[in-house]
Design an enzyme around this catalytic site. Structure first.
Site, PDB file in Angstrom:
ATOM      1  CD  GLU A 151      -2.775  -1.104  -0.168  1.00  0.00           C
ATOM      2  OE1 GLU A 151      -3.337  -0.041  -0.523  1.00  0.00           O
ATOM      3  OE2 GLU A 151      -2.822  -2.148  -0.844  1.00  0.00           O
TER       4      GLU A 151
ATOM      5  CD1 TRP B 225      -1.243  -0.478  -4.112  1.00  0.00           C
ATOM      6  CD2 TRP B 225      -1.606   0.665  -5.995  1.00  0.00           C
ATOM      7  NE1 TRP B 225      -1.681  -1.371  -5.058  1.00  0.00           N
ATOM      8  CE2 TRP B 225      -1.917  -0.706  -6.222  1.00  0.00           C
ATOM      9  CE3 TRP B 225      -1.755   1.571  -7.044  1.00  0.00           C
ATOM     10  CZ2 TRP B 225      -2.371  -1.160  -7.467  1.00  0.00           C
ATOM     11  CZ3 TRP B 225      -2.202   1.109  -8.278  1.00  0.00           C
ATOM     12  CH2 TRP B 225      -2.505  -0.233  -8.480  1.00  0.00           C
TER      13      TRP B 225
ATOM     14  CD1 TRP C  55     -16.750  12.442 -19.042  1.00  0.00           C
ATOM     15  CD2 TRP C  55     -17.480  10.819 -17.689  1.00  0.00           C
ATOM     16  NE1 TRP C  55     -15.697  11.586 -18.810  1.00  0.00           N
ATOM     17  CE2 TRP C  55     -16.113  10.580 -17.982  1.00  0.00           C
ATOM     18  CE3 TRP C  55     -18.153   9.920 -16.851  1.00  0.00           C
ATOM     19  CZ2 TRP C  55     -15.405   9.501 -17.473  1.00  0.00           C
ATOM     20  CZ3 TRP C  55     -17.440   8.846 -16.341  1.00  0.00           C
ATOM     21  CH2 TRP C  55     -16.098   8.640 -16.645  1.00  0.00           C
TER      22      TRP C  55
ATOM     23  CG  ASN D  60      -8.610   2.420  -0.115  1.00  0.00           C
ATOM     24  OD1 ASN D  60      -8.468   3.430  -0.783  1.00  0.00           O
ATOM     25  ND2 ASN D  60      -8.340   1.209  -0.594  1.00  0.00           N
TER      26      ASN D  60
ATOM     27  CD1 TRP E  84     -12.357  10.616 -15.080  1.00  0.00           C
ATOM     28  CD2 TRP E  84     -11.117  11.575 -13.479  1.00  0.00           C
ATOM     29  NE1 TRP E  84     -11.255  11.176 -15.688  1.00  0.00           N
ATOM     30  CE2 TRP E  84     -10.472  11.762 -14.733  1.00  0.00           C
ATOM     31  CE3 TRP E  84     -10.518  12.092 -12.336  1.00  0.00           C
ATOM     32  CZ2 TRP E  84      -9.270  12.460 -14.862  1.00  0.00           C
ATOM     33  CZ3 TRP E  84      -9.315  12.780 -12.461  1.00  0.00           C
ATOM     34  CH2 TRP E  84      -8.704  12.957 -13.707  1.00  0.00           C
TER      35      TRP E  84
ATOM     36  CD1 TRP F 229     -10.925  10.555  -6.816  1.00  0.00           C
ATOM     37  CD2 TRP F 229     -12.804   9.984  -7.882  1.00  0.00           C
ATOM     38  NE1 TRP F 229     -11.977  10.741  -5.943  1.00  0.00           N
ATOM     39  CE2 TRP F 229     -13.131  10.410  -6.572  1.00  0.00           C
ATOM     40  CE3 TRP F 229     -13.821   9.577  -8.726  1.00  0.00           C
ATOM     41  CZ2 TRP F 229     -14.452  10.420  -6.104  1.00  0.00           C
ATOM     42  CZ3 TRP F 229     -15.134   9.601  -8.270  1.00  0.00           C
ATOM     43  CH2 TRP F 229     -15.435  10.019  -6.975  1.00  0.00           C
TER      44      TRP F 229
END
Length: 457
Positions: free
Chosen positions: A265, A268, A296, A331, A349, A372
């Site tokens: 993590e 990331w 969108w 999360n 987004w 996102w």
């Protein structure tokens, strides 16, 4: 006697601080400053955190005989002026690793250099040298797993103790008018944050200590929003109250079942900054250009309902209410609420990312953008767009007793463990709560897949 300026940014700590250590070793006295530029601090929740973090840092500096000066102004003019007025030979900073900030640093460095003053920039916010970790063909990695495999062996921690004393020079009288303080939000909508959070370096270290006894359970517990299964170190990391190298070192030495998962993590986070470094346009634009023609939906009332936690989907609403009340969201739930907005509701987004930047105490440009775009299916190493989270399935799997939902959506507390996830399925109507989701789950999924199919035409 030599004097330098140390400019704190998002490195609000004294220990494990390469830039500060170098400044102390290189000079007899430092002018310690934080520059509050309104253009840099537009995110409300993180600004509320910043105010308290600076207070803690100032206290820690005073305890060592120094003083932190919080100044208002544009650093492009203020930092060179400070350097000239104090006779500083150099300005020391930690790299921020964000495109606009790095470009500004380069401009300030050029201005300083024209007057014979050096800008000394050090690392400390990241573990990875983005320009050194590359594929065998010397190109940037686009997929997390091979990036992490290549990057992790390069990570090192060199312990640096907080200085016992700090020799500080005075703020020039000509710049006393630049002194400022960060005001508390008005109205005090952030009051609920501080039942959960304590900003500052000491609190960050306590959070890390608290994680270790739970680390063995981390791989599974991190997905359960009703339990304290995550580290909650993200805002401390964002503001540099603790270094990622300290966390990496402590977790790796502790070992156990959860150490590798937790370190992944951290990976990331490194990957988010790596992507931002190599593809800076991704903060505003789809990484995958085929989504540039995605139709969108423009839905202001729907976006407002999502932001307020009134979508009629209990897990989605619980997450968004947690966000508003704590300045943070679990999360697993972040992924669900992002999927709901971009897939079922069909909203860009970037609108969701902007709301998170406004409301998160850990509002981090790199992490937020990567997250996102990952959920929306538009980014590097993203989940495919056709991966659409079913929020009810997610709720029943990760919050089976509805504990998390009941905490944040009190209207539903009286419902049974099954009905609380989807009241409309049982024909239940709850006073004060939407009778059904603002988007039908099946219809929303079908519409998302239809938008995807349209891209291929």
């Amino acid at each position: 006697m030599t004097q330098a300026i140390f400019w704190f940014r998002r490195d609000l700590r004294l220990a494990d601080h390469p830039a500060l250590e170098r400044a102390i070793q290189s000079h007899d006295a430092l002018l310690l400053v934080y520059v509050d530029n309104a253009a840099d601090n537009v995110y409300d929740a993180s600004r509320a955190w910043l105010r308290r973090s600076l207070e803690r840092l100032a206290e820690d500096i005073r305890a060592r005989g120094g003083e932190l000066h919080v100044l208002a102004g544009d650093p492009e003019s203020l930092i060179p002026a400070l350097a000239v007025e104090t006779g500083a030979t150099s300005v020391h900073i930690s790299a921020l690793h964000e495109p606009d900030a790095d470009a500004r640093d380069a401009r300030i460095a050029a201005t300083l250099a024209s007057g014979g003053i050096a800008m000394r920039r050090a690392g400390g916010r990241l573990l990875t040298d983005a320009d050194a970790v590359l594929t065998q063909s010397s190109t940037p990695f686009r997929v997390f797993t091979p990036f992490h495999k290549a990057a992790r062996p390069t990570w090192r921690h060199r312990p640096r103790e907080a200085p016992a004393t700090l020799a500080c020079g005075p703020l020039p009288s000509s710049l006393q008018g630049a002194r400022t303080t960060l005001d508390a939000p008005r109205p005090r909508w952030d009051n609920g944050f501080w039942d959960t959070w304590t900003p500052g370096e000491a609190a960050a270290l306590t959070r890390l200590d608290d994680l270790l006894p739970r680390l063995h359970a981390y791989p599974d517990a991190r997905d359960v929003p009703a339990v304290e299964g995550t580290s909650r170190l993200s805002p401390h990391l964002h503001f540099g109250e603790i270094s990622p190298s300290r966390i990496f070192d402590v977790v790796q030495r502790h070992g156990g079942n959860g150490a590798d998962k937790y370190i992944a993590e951290l990976g990331w986070r490194e990957f988010a900054y790596y992507v931002l470094h190599h593809w800076p346009a991704s903060r505003h634009h789809n990484f995958n250009p085929k989504f540039d023609v995605m139709p969108w939906r423009d839905d202001p009332p729907g976006l407002d309902a999502w932001q307020r936690g009134l979508t009629g989907v209990p897990l989605v609403d619980a997450g968004l209410r947690q966000l508003w009340n704590e300045g943070w969201m679990h999360n697993r739930v972040r992924m669900v609420v992002a999927s709901w907005l971009t897939k079922h509701m069909g909203i860009d987004w970037r609108q969701g990312a902007a709301w998170f930047m406004h409301t998160l105490v850990d509002a981090d440009l790199a992490n937020n953008t990567l997250g996102w775009q990952w959920v929306a299916g538009t980014g590097v190493d993203a989940a495919p767009y056709f991966r659409i989270f079913n929020p009810v399935t997610q709720s029943r799997r990760f919050d089976p007793q509805g504990t998390y939902i009941r905490r944040w959506v009190p209207e539903l507390r009286a419902l049974g463990d099954d009905a609380v996830h989807a009241p409309w399925e049982s024909g239940l109507r709850v006073a004060g709560y939407p009778a059904k989701p603002i988007v039908d789950l099946s219809a929303g999924r079908d519409a998302a897949l239809a938008r995807l199919a349209a891209l291929a035409k």
